[in-house]
Design an enzyme around this catalytic site. Structure first.
Site, PDB file in Angstrom:
ATOM      1  N   HIS A   1       1.588 -10.275  -1.423  1.00 38.62           N
ATOM      2  CA  HIS A   1       0.626  -9.550  -2.259  1.00 38.62           C
ATOM      3  C   HIS A   1      -0.566 -10.461  -2.563  1.00 38.62           C
ATOM      4  CE1 HIS A   1      -1.173  -7.316  -5.575  1.00 38.62           C
ATOM      5  NE2 HIS A   1      -1.016  -8.376  -6.344  1.00 38.62           N
TER       6      HIS A   1
ATOM      7  N   ASP B   1     -31.701  -8.215  10.627  1.00 34.81           N
ATOM      8  CA  ASP B   1     -30.244  -8.249  10.798  1.00 34.81           C
ATOM      9  C   ASP B   1     -29.772  -9.603  10.296  1.00 34.81           C
ATOM     10  OD1 ASP B   1     -27.493  -8.108  12.063  1.00 34.81           O
ATOM     11  OD2 ASP B   1     -28.372  -6.272  12.851  1.00 34.81           O
TER      12      ASP B   1
ATOM     13  N   TRP C   1       1.719 -17.725  -2.631  1.00 33.92           N
ATOM     14  CA  TRP C   1       0.583 -17.760  -1.705  1.00 33.92           C
ATOM     15  C   TRP C   1       0.017 -19.161  -1.565  1.00 33.92           C
ATOM     16  CZ3 TRP C   1      -4.674 -18.931  -2.278  1.00 33.92           C
ATOM     17  CH2 TRP C   1      -5.089 -19.241  -3.581  1.00 33.92           C
TER      18      TRP C   1
ATOM     19  N   SER D   1     -12.947 -17.478  10.653  1.00 32.75           N
ATOM     20  CA  SER D   1     -13.768 -16.301  10.347  1.00 32.75           C
ATOM     21  C   SER D   1     -14.668 -16.565   9.137  1.00 32.75           C
ATOM     22  CB  SER D   1     -12.855 -15.103  10.089  1.00 32.75           C
ATOM     23  OG  SER D   1     -13.525 -14.127   9.335  1.00 32.75           O
ATOM     24  N   SER D   2     -14.077 -17.143   8.089  1.00 30.17           N
ATOM     25  CA  SER D   2     -14.856 -17.370   6.858  1.00 30.17           C
ATOM     26  C   SER D   2     -15.970 -18.375   7.085  1.00 30.17           C
ATOM     27  CB  SER D   2     -13.945 -17.898   5.748  1.00 30.17           C
ATOM     28  OG  SER D   2     -13.151 -16.876   5.259  1.00 30.17           O
TER      29      SER D   2
ATOM     30  N   HIS E   1      -9.654 -24.117  -5.996  1.00 27.36           N
ATOM     31  CA  HIS E   1     -10.476 -23.741  -7.137  1.00 27.36           C
ATOM     32  C   HIS E   1     -11.848 -23.211  -6.748  1.00 27.36           C
ATOM     33  CE1 HIS E   1     -10.555 -22.808 -11.251  1.00 27.36           C
ATOM     34  NE2 HIS E   1     -11.840 -23.034 -11.162  1.00 27.36           N
TER      35      HIS E   1
ATOM     36  N   GLU F   1     -12.365 -21.650  -4.189  1.00 24.32           N
ATOM     37  CA  GLU F   1     -12.004 -20.329  -3.660  1.00 24.32           C
ATOM     38  C   GLU F   1     -12.029 -19.276  -4.769  1.00 24.32           C
ATOM     39  OE1 GLU F   1     -11.392 -18.976  -0.831  1.00 24.32           O
ATOM     40  OE2 GLU F   1     -10.358 -17.135  -1.427  1.00 24.32           O
TER      41      GLU F   1
ATOM     42  N   TYR G   1     -13.978 -19.209  -7.253  1.00 21.22           N
ATOM     43  CA  TYR G   1     -15.380 -18.845  -7.503  1.00 21.22           C
ATOM     44  C   TYR G   1     -15.983 -18.121  -6.314  1.00 21.22           C
ATOM     45  CZ  TYR G   1     -14.652 -21.517 -11.633  1.00 21.22           C
ATOM     46  OH  TYR G   1     -14.143 -21.956 -12.813  1.00 21.22           O
TER      47      TYR G   1
ATOM     48  N   SER H   1     -24.922  -8.315 -11.797  1.00 24.17           N
ATOM     49  CA  SER H   1     -26.285  -8.669 -12.208  1.00 24.17           C
ATOM     50  C   SER H   1     -27.328  -7.778 -11.557  1.00 24.17           C
ATOM     51  CB  SER H   1     -26.584 -10.130 -11.842  1.00 24.17           C
ATOM     52  OG  SER H   1     -25.647 -10.978 -12.440  1.00 24.17           O
TER      53      SER H   1
ATOM     54  N   HIS I   1      -6.495 -28.885 -12.759  1.00 28.19           N
ATOM     55  CA  HIS I   1      -5.997 -28.118 -13.904  1.00 28.19           C
ATOM     56  C   HIS I   1      -4.934 -27.112 -13.465  1.00 28.19           C
ATOM     57  CE1 HIS I   1      -9.536 -25.061 -13.400  1.00 28.19           C
ATOM     58  NE2 HIS I   1      -8.491 -24.664 -12.734  1.00 28.19           N
ATOM     59  N   HIS I   2      -4.763 -26.945 -12.154  1.00 28.12           N
ATOM     60  CA  HIS I   2      -3.662 -26.113 -11.676  1.00 28.12           C
ATOM     61  C   HIS I   2      -2.361 -26.906 -11.636  1.00 28.12           C
ATOM     62  CE1 HIS I   2      -6.272 -22.790 -10.249  1.00 28.12           C
ATOM     63  NE2 HIS I   2      -7.151 -23.755 -10.102  1.00 28.12           N
TER      64      HIS I   2
ATOM     65  N   THR J   1     -20.728 -20.073 -17.613  1.00 26.60           N
ATOM     66  CA  THR J   1     -20.194 -18.718 -17.662  1.00 26.60           C
ATOM     67  C   THR J   1     -20.666 -18.016 -18.923  1.00 26.60           C
ATOM     68  OG1 THR J   1     -18.262 -19.603 -16.542  1.00 26.60           O
ATOM     69  CG2 THR J   1     -18.100 -17.364 -17.363  1.00 26.60           C
TER      70      THR J   1
ATOM     71  N   LYS K   1     -24.068 -16.750 -18.481  1.00 22.51           N
ATOM     72  CA  LYS K   1     -24.123 -15.512 -17.712  1.00 22.51           C
ATOM     73  C   LYS K   1     -23.767 -14.312 -18.594  1.00 22.51           C
ATOM     74  CE  LYS K   1     -23.471 -15.451 -13.425  1.00 22.51           C
ATOM     75  NZ  LYS K   1     -24.822 -15.754 -12.972  1.00 22.51           N
TER      76      LYS K   1
ATOM     77  N   ARG L   1       6.891 -16.277 -14.005  1.00 17.07           N
ATOM     78  CA  ARG L   1       6.404 -15.402 -12.942  1.00 17.07           C
ATOM     79  C   ARG L   1       7.299 -15.562 -11.712  1.00 17.07           C
ATOM     80  NH1 ARG L   1       1.099 -18.743 -10.715  1.00 17.07           N
ATOM     81  NH2 ARG L   1       0.922 -16.959  -9.316  1.00 17.07           N
TER      82      ARG L   1
END
Lengths: 277, 530
Positions: free
Chosen positions: B82, B111, B147, B174-175, B258, B260, B262, B273, B307-308, B333, B336, B455
């Site tokens: 998931h 294009d 994951w 691809s990315s 991390h 990722e 963002y 926005s 921090h993870h 943040t 924003k 979890r």
């Protein structure tokens, strides 16, 4: 930089090659996974995938070269290729940065922490090179000032010969271009040969703990990039022989030269952090 | 640039008559940013439903304590896949789909810079998606260690583990290619007069996101390559006996992971926005500060990764450093969120579906941001690590953040893309169902986490039963509501009231100067931006 000319930006017609490339990578990955899990079909599926990939590369690059020769990349497109190649090399820099990061981590944090855990690994002292506390293998590192130093000299020289070839191209001296490219390719092949010899005579493998793992991962991926760069240079030599490049317009040459210098710089870092220190 | 190309014009206009090629080959071989954008969006919608179906199974299993429908091993596969598919198959491709459609239109480019490469970036996704989905059917089943693919658990699985590594490699290729394409398009293809600081904020967020992608996808490739060699070639990167360290994987992984996070939220910021000023009928408040805030968030994302990992036994200095840098993210943040609210201030606001989703985004994403701040505190995080509080947090930023901004963007641009208005009544119904069901699902998870429910567990202690039952009811409602979304999108694509060139009177970006749907090849001659 005002790049809009009277021409519209060249948007190519529909192309089959991206799809072929996707099928190639899907086949290649499937074959590799099968191979890793000892399935008999693995190598054949992989070979098929590699074949499709080669087919795609010839087709796609063939397409690009003929469009380039037809003058479709004369304006803004050229700047796109330059930006694109720069960002691609940046992604490669980050790829090597990841492995260098792993090397610095184990040397400065991982191995010392294992040595601190005396209750877990009694008698293990932090040192480099090491195969770790559980393997008890003595590692004989490569002597930096033998083949590695020679290889450093070879790659640095190849950077000079490549630039000399570029000067030849810019001044319209075809013989200087071809000779310089041929010398660069020869030096590249010499580097790969010496690296291969070093791998053969070494008495440790990538299975020998963290030193073997980081050593072979870093030098292996670098060597793979040198092989790729040499193949690219050979293509450029053939294109030079075919007269594809003009003194003022030869981005393919420059892109490969950038790539070659990038591989060169990675080697210098390797020489310092893997071989000397 | 040189000027030797005057005679070349004849060759340029023979292939791009303004109608789309017909049949399947149009989609398989496309070099058109609109077609490829459409492919990205459909692909991500399919994967959204696939990974969403996995989530429905998770919530069904957790409806009551005890094992009901799936074995624990399968449950672990469900949570892992998931997450993996939602991130790499649904959220990221849909945002790239927006980039494909909107970036050339918003900067007045004909294009993408590399149209063929663009097609390859897309067609690698079904290849990788096929590999990932296939892992459910191989011996041993799909990957099940989460994951994040942590060793040593990841060392122990079967062929699915190797397949998944290779699939993620393909996704990375691809990315990276997609991101390079977007960067070059933005840097090189802007219409004359479109300076960097005149670009719509959506374009800015994608420029910075693409930079993050090029910078960190290769690092993910490192991490999973080391996993692959540890699994198959006898290296000891993550094995202490050989001098390696499983925690090193977490460092390398989260150095990717991390940024990722963002990568998945910055383009969502860009969408919101764009929408808020349109429906508040005021220009975006603090455009320049928005640009700098996005850039600051991107910069900070490189120095917060540990921090993870507060519970991995990091030295105190490391914990403090990563705690403070993480809390610093609240500043850009906060800028924003302040600017979004200030944009609304004294605007003449109307509440069409895209606006409803965007307003919900501002509120709910902010809740997710606050719970992120809570988790940034080391002593609190050590209590909450791997509890449902974390699940609640990242669903507030990923679902009510990214996914709801994506839905807002879909409603906002569907009239432009299809030429038809979507069904406003159904759109609003979809919004209210989604927003309410989302909160029923995920708000109780905060309480579950604070009460200590871990979890990635198929069964739980009895005291968690009530909140889990509520969350499951909400979850199934949330999932069912998305079928309405599919219906609305299909209905709009097939017909509906003509949208006109500019259905939103407050919109002022370049795509609204084109017809709806825009011509197959738009801005072949670049517009002049004042």
């Amino acid at each position: 930089m005002q790049t809009h000319t009277n021409n519209a930006y060249y948007v190519p017609p529909p192309s089959i090659w991206p799809l072929v490339g996707s099928i190639a990578l899907l086949t290649l990955a499937t074959g590799f996974a099968l191979l890793l899990n000892k399935t008999a079909a693995g190598p054949y599926v992989m070979a098929l995938g590699a074949g499709i990939l080669l087919f795609m590369l010839f087709g796609w690059f063939g397409n690009v070269i003929s469009e380039s020769l037809a003058g479709k990349y004369a304006g803004q497109e050229d700047a796109s290729f330059r930006w694109g190649m720069m960002w691609f090399i940046f992604s490669e820099v980050m790829f090597f940065a990841g492995f260098f990061g792993a090397l610095f981590y184990v040397r400065n944090i991982g191995v010392p922490m294992l040595a601190d855990a005396q209750s877990l690994w009694p008698g293990f002292a932090a040192a480099w090179p090491t195969a770790g506390p559980g393997l008890k293998t003595e590692i004989m590192p490569v002597h930096a000032w033998g083949i590695p130093a020679l290889n450093t000299l070879i790659l640095l020289t190849s950077g000079v010969t490549l630039t000399w070839a570029h000067w030849g191209l810019q001044k319209g001296k075809q013989s200087q271009l071809k000779l310089g490219l041929a010398m660069t390719i020869a030096l590249g092949i010499l580097f790969i040969g010496l690296q291969w010899y070093e791998y053969v005579v070494l008495d440790f493998t990538l299975r020998d703990g963290i030193f073997g793992a980081t050593f072979f991962m870093l030098t292996g991926f670098h060597g793979f990039h040198v092989i790729l760069g040499t193949v690219m240079l050979i293509v450029i030599l053939f294109r030079s022989l075919a007269g594809h490049f003009k003194p003022e317009r030869h981005f393919a040459f420059e892109a490969v030269a950038w790539y070659w210098h990038f591989v060169d710089v990675v080697w210098l870092l390797l020489f310092v952090f893997v071989y000397i220190l | 640039m040189n000027t030797t190309t005057v005679n070349d014009t004849a060759g340029h206009h023979d292939h791009d008559h303004d109608h789309a090629p017909a049949g399947l080959m149009r989609w398989l071989t496309s070099t058109n940013h609109k077609d490829i954008g459409t492919l990205y969006l459909w692909f991500s919608l399919f994967m959204f439903f696939f990974a969403g179906a996995l989530a429905m199974l998770i919530r069904a299993e957790l409806f009551q304590p005890g094992l009901q429908y799936v074995q624990p091993a399968v449950f672990n596969q469900l949570t892992t896949m998931h997450g993996l598919i939602m991130i790499f198959g649904a959220i990221m491709p849909s945002l790239v789909g927006f980039a494909n459609w909107q970036v050339p239109l918003m900067i007045g480019a004909p294009d993408m810079a590399f149209p063929r490469l663009n097609n390859w970036s897309f067609w690698l996704l079904p290849a990788a998606g096929t590999l990932l989905i296939a892992t459910f059917f191989v011996p041993g089943g799909a990957i099940s260690g989460g994951w994040t693919m942590y060793p040593p658990l990841y060392m122990q699985g079967g062929i699915a583990y190797d397949i998944s590594i290779l699939a993620v490699h393909i996704l990375g290729v691809s990315s990276i290619m997609g991101a390079i394409n977007i960067i070059v398009t933005i840097l090189n293809m802007r219409a004359p007069g479109m300076t960097l600081m005149k670009m719509p904020l959506f374009v800015w967020t994608w420029l910075i996101t693409a930079f993050l992608l090029v910078a960190v996808m290769p690092v993910l490739a490192c991490a999973i390559t080391m996993l692959l060699t540890d699994r198959n070639f006898g290296t000891h990167f993550f094995d202490a006996a050989g001098g390696g360290d499983p925690v090193m994987f977490q460092h390398v992984f989260w150095f990717f992971g991390h940024p990722e996070v963002y990568i998945m939220i910055l383009p969502a910021f860009g969408i919101v926005s764009t929408i808020l000023p349109t429906f508040a009928r005021k220009p975006l408040f603090g455009y320049v500060s928005m640009v700098y805030a996005v850039a600051s968030i991107a910069f900070l994302s490189f120095i917060v990764w540990a921090h993870h990992m507060f519970t991995t036994g990091m030295p105190l200095g490391g914990q403090l450093f990563f705690m403070y840098t993480t809390m610093l993210i609240a500043i850009p943040t906060g800028i924003k969120v302040f600017n979004w609210v200030a944009t609304l201030w004294r605007g003449s606001i109307s509440f069409e579906t895209p606006m409803l989703f965007s307003l919900a985004f501002v509120i709910l994403f902010t809740i997710g941001g606050f719970s992120g701040l809570v988790l940034a505190l080391v002593p609190v995080d050590i209590q909450l690590q791997d509890t449902y509080y974390v699940v609640a947090h990242f669903h507030y930023v990923l679902f009510s953040g990214s996914a709801m901004a994506i839905m807002a963007g879909v409603y906002y641009w569907l009239p432009k893309w299809t030429g038809h208005m979507y069904d406003e009544k159904l759109g609003k119904l979809h919004f209210w169902l989604t927003a309410i069901a989302f909160n029923i699902t995920f708000f109780p998870m905060h309480f579950l986490g604070l009460a200590g429910m871990p979890r990635r567990i198929p069964d739980y202690a009895l005291q968690f039963a009530d909140f889990n039952a509520i969350a499951s009811v909400g979850g199934l409602l949330l999932g069912a509501s998305q079928l309405l979304f599919l219906y609305i999108v299909v209905k709009c694509a097939r017909g509906g009231a003509p949208a006109g060139d500019q259905p939103w009177e407050g919109a002022d970006t370049l795509e609204w100067t084109l017809s709806s749907p825009p011509p197959y090849h738009s801005f072949v001659t670049p517009p002049l931006v004042k």
